[in-house]
Scaffold this active site. Sequence first.
Site, short mmCIF file in Angstrom:
data_model
loop_
_atom_site.label_atom_id
_atom_site.label_comp_id
_atom_site.label_asym_id
_atom_site.label_seq_id
_atom_site.Cartn_x
_atom_site.Cartn_y
_atom_site.Cartn_z
N PRO A 200 29.81 -11.01 3.14
CA PRO A 200 28.53 -10.47 2.67
C PRO A 200 28.69 -9.39 1.56
O PRO A 200 29.42 -8.65 1.82
CB PRO A 200 28.18 -9.75 3.87
CG PRO A 200 28.84 -10.36 5.03
CD PRO A 200 30.09 -10.63 4.47
N VAL A 201 27.69 -9.23 0.61
CA VAL A 201 27.99 -8.36 -0.34
C VAL A 201 27.93 -6.92 0.13
O VAL A 201 28.28 -5.85 -0.20
CB VAL A 201 26.64 -8.43 -1.52
CG1 VAL A 201 26.87 -7.50 -2.52
CG2 VAL A 201 26.88 -9.88 -2.09
N CYS A 202 26.75 -6.60 1.08
CA CYS A 202 26.66 -5.28 1.72
C CYS A 202 28.07 -4.84 2.41
O CYS A 202 28.34 -3.73 2.20
CB CYS A 202 25.47 -5.24 2.81
SG CYS A 202 25.89 -6.08 4.30
N THR A 203 28.99 -5.62 2.87
CA THR A 203 30.14 -5.19 3.39
C THR A 203 30.90 -4.86 2.34
O THR A 203 31.51 -3.86 2.41
CB THR A 203 30.77 -6.31 3.95
OG1 THR A 203 29.92 -6.88 5.35
CG2 THR A 203 32.12 -6.25 4.56
N SER A 206 29.34 -1.36 0.74
CA SER A 206 29.30 -0.18 1.38
C SER A 206 29.86 -0.03 2.95
O SER A 206 30.07 0.99 3.42
CB SER A 206 27.75 0.12 1.69
OG SER A 206 26.76 -1.00 2.25
#
Lengths: 417, 598
Positions: A200-203, A206
């Site tokens: 996932p992009v958020c992983t 951030s």
Amino acid sequence: MSQIHIQQKRFDPIYKQIEHASKYTEEADLSPEEIKDYLHTRKILVVGAGGLGCEVLKGLALSGFSDIHVIDLDTIDISNLNRQFLFTQEDAGKTKSEVAAAFVNRRVKGVKVVPYVGNIMDQPLDWYKTFDIVIAGLDNVEARRWLNATLVNLARNDIMIPMLDGGSEGLFGQARVIIPQMTACYECTMWTVTPEVTFPVCTIASNPRIPAHCVQYAIMHFPESHDGRKCDGDRDDDVDWCLNVAQERAKQFNIEGVDYKLTLGVIKNVIPALASTNSIIAALCVNEALKLAMNLTFMKHYLRYSGSEGINVQPLEMEMNPDCIVCGGAEISLDVGEDETLGNLIDRLKQDETLQLKNPFVIFNGNAVYNSKLPFTEPNLEKTCLSLFGKHAELTVSDKFMPDDQFLRVKIKVGPG
Amino acid sequence: MSNKDLKSTVYDRQVRVWGANAQSLFENSHICLVNASASGTEALKSLILTGVGAFTVVDGAVVTEADLGKNFFVEEADLGKSRATSIVEHLKVHNLFLKPENAIAVHEDPIKLLKTSPEFYSKFSLIIVSSCPSDILNEFTAFCANTDIILINVRNYGQLGIVQSFVKEQCIFDSRITPPFTDFRISNPWKELRDLAESLQPEKLDASDHGRMPWLVLMINALDLWEKQKGKRTISYQERKEFEEMTTQWQKAEYEKAVASHDPSKGNLDFQFSPPFENLDEGMRNIHRLAKVELPDETTHLFRLLEEREARMKTVFDPQEPELRQRFWVLTAALRDFVKANNGLLPVSPTIPDMVSSSLFYGKLRQTFAAKANADAQQMLELTSAYIPATGTGEPLLVMTFEEVYNFSTKAGMTLCLNYAPILTLTEKTESEANAARHSNLATMIGEVPDQVMDYFSLYEPEHNAVWIPLVAAADIFRQRHNRFPGQANSGDVVSEAVDNPRHAAVVSKEDFEKDVEDLRTIVQELCKQKGLSLSIASSDLVRETVRFAGGELHSVSAIVGGVVAQEAFKLLSHLFLPLDNTFVYNGLPGVVFTGKL
Ligand SMILES: [Zn+2]
């Protein structure tokens, strides 16, 4: 010594299989001499001259085939040398198919291997038509899907070319027999193909936790400082840049284990590969080709080899899927919500495990409604299906892996939720 | 730049599979190939590509047209020359790092050499006997059982491919078997893990942190709550729903409280991100891991072997043994003591899977595991010293490094030891009691064979393909009587004098073929009677198929079993992965495989 004499001496073990009929043999109209001749004159195409391809070429040359063709667009890399035994250190940078063909032609007298440098998708259909058997040793799903669909299409026009497909990763591998329009095709069983793992992009952005997350971060930010160019795993500078950024990020988040090997592995999506596994899988495909050319029964239909816990071999009979988008009815029906957008519909098609579409394009009444390469179709993604197509419609959907004249028909019916 | 040096680039794609340690163990091996048949040469080719440090080919034959038809590592110019020499010359170029003196050709009859100077074979780590009739194989089996050398037999017989392995005692440091469950110690966390979980209980969290808690920590806390409510730490299958409900309610309630008391100066809350959180989903997917993890059966078995060894030898450490085996048993003894001292628990592994969580929490969790893995390995290291005797001057006979112990202790559940039975050929000269039991086991596996070769027999019951072992044995007996394999021509052009035949190349008449079928049938019948196998084997079509194979090697089948041998040889020499124990049979006609312990 006459040629016949030499043939008899060299191929005696193979001839012995032909001279006395097996209970496994279908009743043949051909005499043993005709079968021998048939075997020696088959024209065979090897797709890919990599780990499997090198083994396949060797195997065919020593199984009585003499009219062998090989296509690959790749060049030789030092990291191939642990398994691609037709190449040497001096060959680095040369094209694989040409070097491989030259080696086999030099080593085995009476065999002619013809190399082609290029992408399989650029070869004309007329070229494919000329082969009797195709063996694929590819490293990606998209090319397999394209080749499979092409051969199934030919079979629809009564040109039946069996495809033997091999794949390997570490101590695992699989070999399968596809007789277009007779046995399950590659697409019939897309469920056996594990979709790629993506983070996932958020992983990445951030919450990095493992070394691969840090490398993905570097890859994501690479274009910003490189004029929009994507990172290229074959360029040392690019790998070094990513390694630096990833290590920086790892330090910041207290993550251990970001090194050169890992970074390269993530950037290039490296698949581990062994000489031994390639030998097993390629030879399984060659043996099936030999049996097909000798009028013997073929394997049903899929064999998975796993060498990590003892030896585990799973044979799997595959059924043809009547709804297969390549060899079946190629038609699906979908209920569509009143306010469902085209973007939503495309996402649903992409998420369908049996279809596994990558980048579908949609045609309605002969016009492109969506195609990622046609920017003017972009706004349609936000429009509702109802406004674009009305209540009932038949859409034509295709994807890069599908040959030009092949489509999936999607019937949609718009109704409340 | 060191990370880009040639060797690491060449072996990059395989070292990713097994790591640098296994690669270097393998590189230090010396492999011997007995008889340069197609299958043996294919096996050796893959092993040379993989980087084996030394190899020897023993073969008394010269290159013939038959070799050119099946072996890629000879060419026309080699006709009439030593087969061993030609093959070594063509193979050695495939390992860039091979020292020239480590590619050795011995142009001698391998069996004569074994009889006149057996010590010649003693220096090898592994011997591959390829496409030799079973009377020759029997001699090598006896030699390897006495000398503790690894033996692999590879045989290509027409469409059949057979691989059989023998090792007296195979110590596996990391079998990489799929364990039933890895113990993350959720049911019984050690002190530091418990402290970490306590500091991260839901009531102590900022609202934004609820969804960022690793499931492993969440589940430790949930299990504590469950225990408070139920008075037990076990969750039955039926109670799973209830447990999930309880945890959901708890997480939700605490989250809402935290939202109410949230200090906006700490940042805004993202209300898109609210319970139920993904960490609970992940936790429920891993609910089976909340149960107490028992000591794996493999480990219990290993400790039993250790006890037997101690009873037999009165010691753990045996200075006569190969060093790797000395280390294995000292470490195993330390592991047993560790388990005893830690209430039946294995040392902790530092490896935890990636899971939904913040970098910070995940990092804390990872560090907690890493610290414990270190501490456990340290305890293991101290325990080893009791088993290592000292020299006269007080020096220990074996020096254990922390790294070595760490590698062992963090893979503790994966440690195995296998004892093999000698390779079963059914043509052994003497019959032992142990073999009688093996024959009856074989009889059960094969079962009854239908008269007609039917699809279901060959395709759907791979295990019945053990039937080819007695059939090939019968062909070997035929060869001893007739000096050729059944189905081979009696006369014609001589193509090979090598042990692997065929001797002549010529079409066999229908009458001669049928006569061979009947002769072989008689031999199969005798053999089955003698070994207690079903007589249905002798009356089946399979006898005829065996005659069709005519003892010849097909390159395709040779390359399949050659690859299998290369995988197995690597596993055995690197003491990594679970090797074949002990028989593999590929039946190429339907394309099915038998694997099993014979
Ligand atoms: Zn299909």
